[in-house]
Each structure stands twice: as C-alpha cells, then as structure tokens.
Motif scaffolding. Structure first.
Motif, PDB file in Angstrom:
ATOM      1  N   ILE A 164       0.614  -1.207  -0.149  1.00  0.00           N
ATOM      2  CA  ILE A 164       0.049   0.090  -0.152  1.00  0.00           C
ATOM      3  C   ILE A 164       0.857   1.323   0.016  1.00  0.00           C
ATOM      4  N   HIS A 165       0.682   2.218  -0.923  1.00  0.00           N
ATOM      5  CA  HIS A 165       1.306   3.467  -0.869  1.00  0.00           C
ATOM      6  C   HIS A 165       0.290   4.639  -1.116  1.00  0.00           C
ATOM      7  N   PRO A 166       0.746   6.010  -0.961  1.00  0.00           N
ATOM      8  CA  PRO A 166      -0.489   6.733  -1.234  1.00  0.00           C
ATOM      9  C   PRO A 166      -0.323   6.963  -2.718  1.00  0.00           C
ATOM     10  N   ALA A 167      -1.504   7.538  -3.107  1.00  0.00           N
ATOM     11  CA  ALA A 167      -1.691   7.860  -4.733  1.00  0.00           C
ATOM     12  C   ALA A 167      -0.573   8.810  -5.174  1.00  0.00           C
ATOM     13  N   GLY A 168      -0.208   9.708  -4.318  1.00  0.00           N
ATOM     14  CA  GLY A 168       0.955  10.275  -4.798  1.00  0.00           C
ATOM     15  C   GLY A 168       2.199  10.222  -3.971  1.00  0.00           C
ATOM     16  N   PRO A 169       2.971   9.040  -4.237  1.00  0.00           N
ATOM     17  CA  PRO A 169       3.838   8.626  -3.264  1.00  0.00           C
ATOM     18  C   PRO A 169       5.180   9.236  -3.429  1.00  0.00           C
ATOM     19  N   ALA A 170       6.057   9.221  -2.447  1.00  0.00           N
ATOM     20  CA  ALA A 170       7.477   9.681  -2.615  1.00  0.00           C
ATOM     21  C   ALA A 170       7.952   9.050  -3.492  1.00  0.00           C
ATOM     22  N   ASP A 171       9.331   9.685  -4.240  1.00  0.00           N
ATOM     23  CA  ASP A 171       9.895   8.541  -5.356  1.00  0.00           C
ATOM     24  C   ASP A 171      10.380   7.567  -4.815  1.00  0.00           C
ATOM     25  N   THR A 172      11.096   7.441  -3.694  1.00  0.00           N
ATOM     26  CA  THR A 172      11.318   5.827  -3.320  1.00  0.00           C
ATOM     27  C   THR A 172      10.466   5.250  -2.704  1.00  0.00           C
ATOM     28  N   ALA A 173       9.271   5.566  -2.548  1.00  0.00           N
ATOM     29  CA  ALA A 173       8.214   4.805  -2.333  1.00  0.00           C
ATOM     30  C   ALA A 173       7.801   4.206  -3.792  1.00  0.00           C
ATOM     31  N   ARG A 174       7.732   4.946  -4.856  1.00  0.00           N
ATOM     32  CA  ARG A 174       7.149   4.537  -5.828  1.00  0.00           C
ATOM     33  C   ARG A 174       8.224   3.490  -6.663  1.00  0.00           C
ATOM     34  N   GLN A 175       9.566   3.818  -6.286  1.00  0.00           N
ATOM     35  CA  GLN A 175      10.610   2.804  -6.773  1.00  0.00           C
ATOM     36  C   GLN A 175      10.539   1.633  -6.158  1.00  0.00           C
ATOM     37  N   LEU A 176      10.149   1.466  -4.893  1.00  0.00           N
ATOM     38  CA  LEU A 176      10.246   0.169  -4.185  1.00  0.00           C
ATOM     39  C   LEU A 176       8.954  -0.514  -4.818  1.00  0.00           C
ATOM     40  N   ALA A 177       7.892   0.048  -5.087  1.00  0.00           N
ATOM     41  CA  ALA A 177       6.890  -0.645  -5.428  1.00  0.00           C
ATOM     42  C   ALA A 177       6.989  -1.135  -6.850  1.00  0.00           C
ATOM     43  N   ASP A 178       7.702  -0.480  -7.699  1.00  0.00           N
ATOM     44  CA  ASP A 178       8.192  -0.960  -9.043  1.00  0.00           C
ATOM     45  C   ASP A 178       9.159  -2.149  -8.875  1.00  0.00           C
ATOM     46  N   LEU A 179      10.150  -2.170  -7.968  1.00  0.00           N
ATOM     47  CA  LEU A 179      10.832  -3.206  -7.819  1.00  0.00           C
ATOM     48  C   LEU A 179      10.125  -4.471  -7.234  1.00  0.00           C
ATOM     49  N   VAL A 180       9.269  -4.346  -6.189  1.00  0.00           N
ATOM     50  CA  VAL A 180       8.440  -5.558  -5.818  1.00  0.00           C
ATOM     51  C   VAL A 180       7.747  -6.200  -6.782  1.00  0.00           C
ATOM     52  N   THR A 181       6.871  -5.326  -7.705  1.00  0.00           N
ATOM     53  CA  THR A 181       6.020  -5.827  -8.492  1.00  0.00           C
ATOM     54  C   THR A 181       6.349  -5.978  -9.828  1.00  0.00           C
ATOM     55  N   GLY A 182       7.673  -5.612 -10.030  1.00  0.00           N
ATOM     56  CA  GLY A 182       8.048  -5.868 -11.282  1.00  0.00           C
ATOM     57  C   GLY A 182       7.553  -4.858 -12.365  1.00  0.00           C
ATOM     58  N   ARG A 183       6.989  -3.807 -12.069  1.00  0.00           N
ATOM     59  CA  ARG A 183       6.534  -2.993 -13.104  1.00  0.00           C
ATOM     60  C   ARG A 183       7.343  -2.058 -13.670  1.00  0.00           C
ATOM     61  N   ARG A 184       7.312  -1.624 -14.827  1.00  0.00           N
ATOM     62  CA  ARG A 184       8.071  -0.668 -15.607  1.00  0.00           C
ATOM     63  C   ARG A 184       7.797   0.829 -14.667  1.00  0.00           C
ATOM     64  N   PRO A 185       8.993   1.306 -14.292  1.00  0.00           N
ATOM     65  CA  PRO A 185       8.723   2.831 -13.710  1.00  0.00           C
ATOM     66  C   PRO A 185       7.985   3.550 -14.412  1.00  0.00           C
ATOM     67  N   ALA A 186       6.869   4.326 -13.595  1.00  0.00           N
ATOM     68  CA  ALA A 186       5.909   5.388 -14.060  1.00  0.00           C
ATOM     69  C   ALA A 186       6.975   6.769 -14.245  1.00  0.00           C
ATOM     70  N   PRO A 187       6.419   7.349 -15.393  1.00  0.00           N
ATOM     71  CA  PRO A 187       7.164   8.822 -15.672  1.00  0.00           C
ATOM     72  C   PRO A 187       6.856   9.616 -14.062  1.00  0.00           C
TER      73      PRO A 187
END
Length: 304
Positions: free
Chosen positions: A275-298
C-alpha cells in the motif's frame, strides 16, 4: 461535527474516564466535559453516561463511525503535506510480521544501492496499525498480509486515495506441535480443525475471525490469546501445545520446533499486498516498481 470534539469523545470512551482523557489530550477536565456537552448539543443526543463513564446507545453508534472519520481527516492532512515533502532519499516501510518476504528484502537492497545515501526505517506493526501509518503519512509504504482465495484482494478498509498492489501469493499452512496427530500429513483441511485448540494472534498469524469468514463457520475458537507481533513467540506457544495457528508455508517451515502442514481445503493462499499513497514519494514508487516488476512510471504521472 467538530473533529476536535469528536477526538475528545473517542478519548473519553477509550479511557473510560474524563480525567484520563484530559491528561492524554492535554486539556483540563472541565474542558473535556465542555467538549462532550457541545458534541451532545450538536447531535441532539446524550452520548456518554457519566457514572460510570460508558457510551449510551447513541454514543455506541457514534463510536462505530468516529475512528474511521478521524483517520480519514488525518489521511487528508497527510496527503496535502506530502505535496510539499518529497523526501527523495528517505523511506519508512511499515509491515505486518509475516508480510516482509525475500522479494521485498531484495528490493530494499536494490533501492539502497540505487539511492545513495538512503535513510531507511522498517517498522513491524499489526495490520491495522500498518494501514493507519500509511494513511496518516507516518510511513511511505505498507505491507500487509492475510488469507484469501487465489487472486482475491485482502479485505482492507476504505483506504481513500491510495494504491494497493499484489506482492506475493503463496501456500497457507497450519503450525502444529511436532507431536500432533496431523503433523506428518501432506496437507490438511481447515474445516477438520474448526474445533481444534487455536492461538488467537490477530496481529501475527491469520486472524481467527478471518478463518471463520472464509470457512463459513463459527468454529476456530481461541484456546490462548496472543497480543503483539512476535512470530517466534507464537511458534514457541504452538510447539509447546498451547494451540495451532495459520501462517505462510515458507515462513512456518523456518520456525523452530513445529510442523507446518499446507492447507488443501478450502482453496486459500497467503497473500501480501503493498500500500502506498496515490501520490507517493519517489522512493516509495521505486520500491513498488521493484517489488511488483512494473516498469517505472514517468515522474509526473501516478502509477496505474
């Protein structure tokens, strides 16, 4: 409805005392009494019995709404504050005891390497506390675990403007003492264990009320209640014969002194969600991308 009055109302009923609520909130006792009287006047109903302190029927009904209302107000405040606090090299991760697995640990290591220096803090909390930490901005990312049917989401409360992502689904198992008659089985059916001696450890193992809901039974009654986030303590209690508990198989097999038997029926998995906020900090977004295998969002777009 004034949120300040509502917070005082919750404190009075939580403490079952006007004086204790005043001490906790930093008010005088007379101010607390005035707050309760003002709230009662606003709602046109008596909410609190004074001697002894207890909710009236109207107060009990208000208490069903109050914590959620206050949490959403705190979440809104944190969401606005987050717009002005990017914290590019800081990450606070809150997780329930069985939620942080190898995939997340590896992702944290990758993030640590990519972000220099990274100020990382990891907190182990109960599931509800993890959700509250994320909603109120005291944690950037949360990991919660639970039992569910395959590919079904966990039954989380209304989280408002947040993003919830599946991290893992794995085999659910029952922890048994090694001397238990079922310890050598290849699998078990939960419905055969509804009358067994269970450890009620809602912040650590799968909560018993969740097992009751999934199996549609009123069984799974606690023989012992465990409060806290100590996985090894639950394992020690199970090993000593105080009761059984449900945990992910990969974790259960690593705990000493117990047998871990996979659950065959009903068809359930141990699921972990991020779970992270809809407007997360950059580090939170990066962790989510790494954990889920998503391509990083712009950087200027929210993750889908």
């Amino acid at each position: 409805m004034d949120p300040h009055l509502l917070r005082t109302f919750v404190a009075v009923l939580d403490h079952r005392s006007f004086s204790a609520a005043a001490s906790a909130l930093g008010y005088t006792q007379s101010a607390v009494s005035q707050h309760i009287a003002a709230l009662e006047a606003d709602l046109g109903a008596r909410l609190v019995e004074r001697r002894p302190v207890a909710p009236t029927p109207a107060g009990a009904r208000l208490m069903e709404h109050a914590p959620g209302l206050l949490l959403r107000l705190d979440a809104a405040r944190a969401d606005i504050a987050r717009l002005h606090d990017s914290r590019p090299t800081r990450l606070t991760l809150a997780h329930s005891p069985a939620a942080l697995g190898p995939a997340v640990a590896r992702a944290l290591a990758q993030l640590h390497t990519a972000t220099q220096p990274l100020d990382l803090e990891v907190q182990v909390l109960g599931r509800q506390a993890v959700v509250e930490k994320v909603l109120t901005g005291r944690a950037d990312v949360g990991l919660v675990d639970g039992a569910a049917a395959p590919h079904d989401p966990l039954p989380l409360p209304d989280l408002g403007p947040t993003v919830t992502l599946a991290v893992t689904e794995e085999t659910l198992a029952v922890l048994l003492p090694s001397s238990h008659p079922l310890a050598g089985r290849r699998s078990v059916r939960l419905t055969d264990l509804t009358q067994a001696r269970w450890i009620d450890a809602p912040d650590t193992a799968i909560p018993l009320d969740r097992l009751r809901a999934l199996c549609r039974t009123d069984g799974f009654r606690p023989h012992l209640r465990h409060r806290g986030t100590d996985l090894h303590g639950v394992a020690e209690l199970a090993a000593a014969g105080h009761g059984i508990a449900a945990l992910p198989l990969s974790l259960a097999t690593a705990l000493p002194g117990i047998a871990a038997v996979p659950v065959a029926e009903p068809r359930l998995v141990h699921r972990t969600e991020l779970i992270h906020p809809a407007g997360p900090a950059d580090t939170a977004r990066q962790l989510a991308d790494l954990v889920t295998g998503r391509r990083p969002a712009p950087p200027d777009r929210l993750p889908s």
